[in-house]
Write a protein that holds these residues in place. Structure first.
Motif, PDB file in Angstrom:
ATOM      1  N   THR A  26       0.777  -1.240  -0.112  1.00  0.00           N
ATOM      2  CA  THR A  26      -0.014  -0.113   0.002  1.00  0.00           C
ATOM      3  C   THR A  26       0.882   1.291   0.084  1.00  0.00           C
ATOM      4  OG1 THR A  26      -0.219  -0.191   2.506  1.00  0.00           O
ATOM      5  CG2 THR A  26      -1.961  -0.977   1.101  1.00  0.00           C
ATOM      6  N   ARG A  27       1.978   1.272   0.184  1.00  0.00           N
ATOM      7  CA  ARG A  27       2.897   2.296  -0.032  1.00  0.00           C
ATOM      8  C   ARG A  27       2.898   3.345  -1.330  1.00  0.00           C
ATOM      9  NH1 ARG A  27       8.376  -0.633   2.270  1.00  0.00           N
ATOM     10  NH2 ARG A  27       7.513  -0.847   4.380  1.00  0.00           N
ATOM     11  N   HIS A  28       2.137   2.766  -2.262  1.00  0.00           N
ATOM     12  CA  HIS A  28       2.034   3.496  -3.742  1.00  0.00           C
ATOM     13  C   HIS A  28       0.616   4.394  -3.394  1.00  0.00           C
ATOM     14  CE1 HIS A  28       0.115  -0.171  -4.434  1.00  0.00           C
ATOM     15  NE2 HIS A  28      -0.899   0.475  -5.446  1.00  0.00           N
ATOM     16  N   PHE A  29      -0.007   4.015  -2.490  1.00  0.00           N
ATOM     17  CA  PHE A  29      -1.539   4.597  -2.247  1.00  0.00           C
ATOM     18  C   PHE A  29      -1.136   6.087  -2.192  1.00  0.00           C
ATOM     19  CE2 PHE A  29      -4.373   0.875  -0.544  1.00  0.00           C
ATOM     20  CZ  PHE A  29      -4.090   0.163  -1.715  1.00  0.00           C
ATOM     21  N   ARG A  30      -1.981   6.969  -2.572  1.00  0.00           N
ATOM     22  CA  ARG A  30      -1.668   8.408  -2.374  1.00  0.00           C
ATOM     23  C   ARG A  30      -3.015   8.969  -1.876  1.00  0.00           C
ATOM     24  NH1 ARG A  30      -3.532  12.057  -6.608  1.00  0.00           N
ATOM     25  NH2 ARG A  30      -4.150  10.934  -8.278  1.00  0.00           N
ATOM     26  N   PHE A  31      -2.908  10.246  -1.183  1.00  0.00           N
ATOM     27  CA  PHE A  31      -3.859  10.816  -0.449  1.00  0.00           C
ATOM     28  C   PHE A  31      -4.165  12.276  -0.963  1.00  0.00           C
ATOM     29  CE2 PHE A  31      -2.663   7.023   1.775  1.00  0.00           C
ATOM     30  CZ  PHE A  31      -3.834   6.332   2.053  1.00  0.00           C
ATOM     31  N   GLU A  32      -5.406  12.691  -0.954  1.00  0.00           N
ATOM     32  CA  GLU A  32      -5.584  14.329  -1.350  1.00  0.00           C
ATOM     33  C   GLU A  32      -6.495  14.750  -0.357  1.00  0.00           C
ATOM     34  OE1 GLU A  32      -4.451  15.817  -3.954  1.00  0.00           O
ATOM     35  OE2 GLU A  32      -3.453  14.123  -5.220  1.00  0.00           O
TER      36      GLU A  32
END
Length: 229
Positions: free
Chosen positions: A90-96
């Motif tokens: 999940t390290r490639h998950f991004r958040f806005e």
């Protein structure tokens, strides 16, 4: 029909009962995510609206090729990023950082909004904007999965802007929420190219997934899915 003898905003919820309800909430969300992943063929490009502290990050880990979590609270997003960074998957998950109704979604085939729609139903225009954004971003055959409070479990008139207060002493201070007028939401979704696929109360949804519901309050919540036609 309203769940017999039970209303969402007037019930004794001791901590033990709330803990059991939260466990059932997580079970419902896990099954709903599994359903969405099985429905959508090929890579799963996921947008998780109102993702909060990232409580569903690990549920998406086996499925999401790309994942964007969106929330209006920066402190919550900081915790979500921390959780995502803990696992290689999940390290490639991004958040806005954004309001869910105003966020311009990237092209995707799964949009998720868990236990948050009842905060957005203060105005019809806000829900219309949300659904237009979702409908415009979803690819044909993509799904919008939602969990929220069943309007039938909240006394009073329906329609957008019908506010009530939810509290869970000493865990949750009185917080304004809004009834979710499902038929009106369904009509707005259809305008945005989204067709209702199913709607189930949590207890029946769990039963349909081969699990059991042990908490009476589960009758006060619904799981639903829309499909991009």
């Amino acid at each position: 029909m309203r769940p017999q003898g039970y209303t969402y905003d007037r019930v004794d919820r001791p901590r033990e009962a709330h803990r059991a309800l939260r466990e059932e909430h997580n079970a419902v969300k896990a099954f709903l995510i599994e359903w969405a992943a099985s429905w959508v063929r090929g890579p799963k490009h996921v947008v998780d609206l109102a993702c909060g502290k990232g409580g569903d990050v690990n549920k998406w880990a086996p499925h999401a090729t790309t994942y964007v979590g969106v929330d209006v609270s920066e402190p919550a997003l900081q915790e979500a990023r921390r959780r995502a960074d803990e696992r290689p998957r999940t390290r490639h998950f991004r958040f806005e950082h954004s309001d869910a109704a105003e966020f311009r979604l990237p092209s995707c085939n799964v949009v998720s909004m868990q236990l948050a729609l009842h905060y957005l139903c203060d105005r019809e225009e806000r829900v219309r904007a949300l659904l237009r954004n979702v409908g415009g971003a979803l690819r044909p055959g993509g799904v919008f999965i939602v969990t929220t409070v069943d309007e039938r479990a909240v006394p009073g008139p329906g329609g957008f802007g019908q506010q009530y207060l939810f509290a869970l002493p000493p865990c949750i201070d009185p917080t304004p929420e809004y009834k979710v007028p499902l038929q009106a939401v369904r009509d707005l979704a259809r305008e945005a190219g989204l067709e209702l696929c199913f709607v189930r109360n949590f207890d029946r949804f769990l039963q349909g997934a081969g699990a059991r519901s042990e908490v009476e309050a589960s009758k006060c919540y619904v799981a639903l899915s829309f499909v991009k036609g």
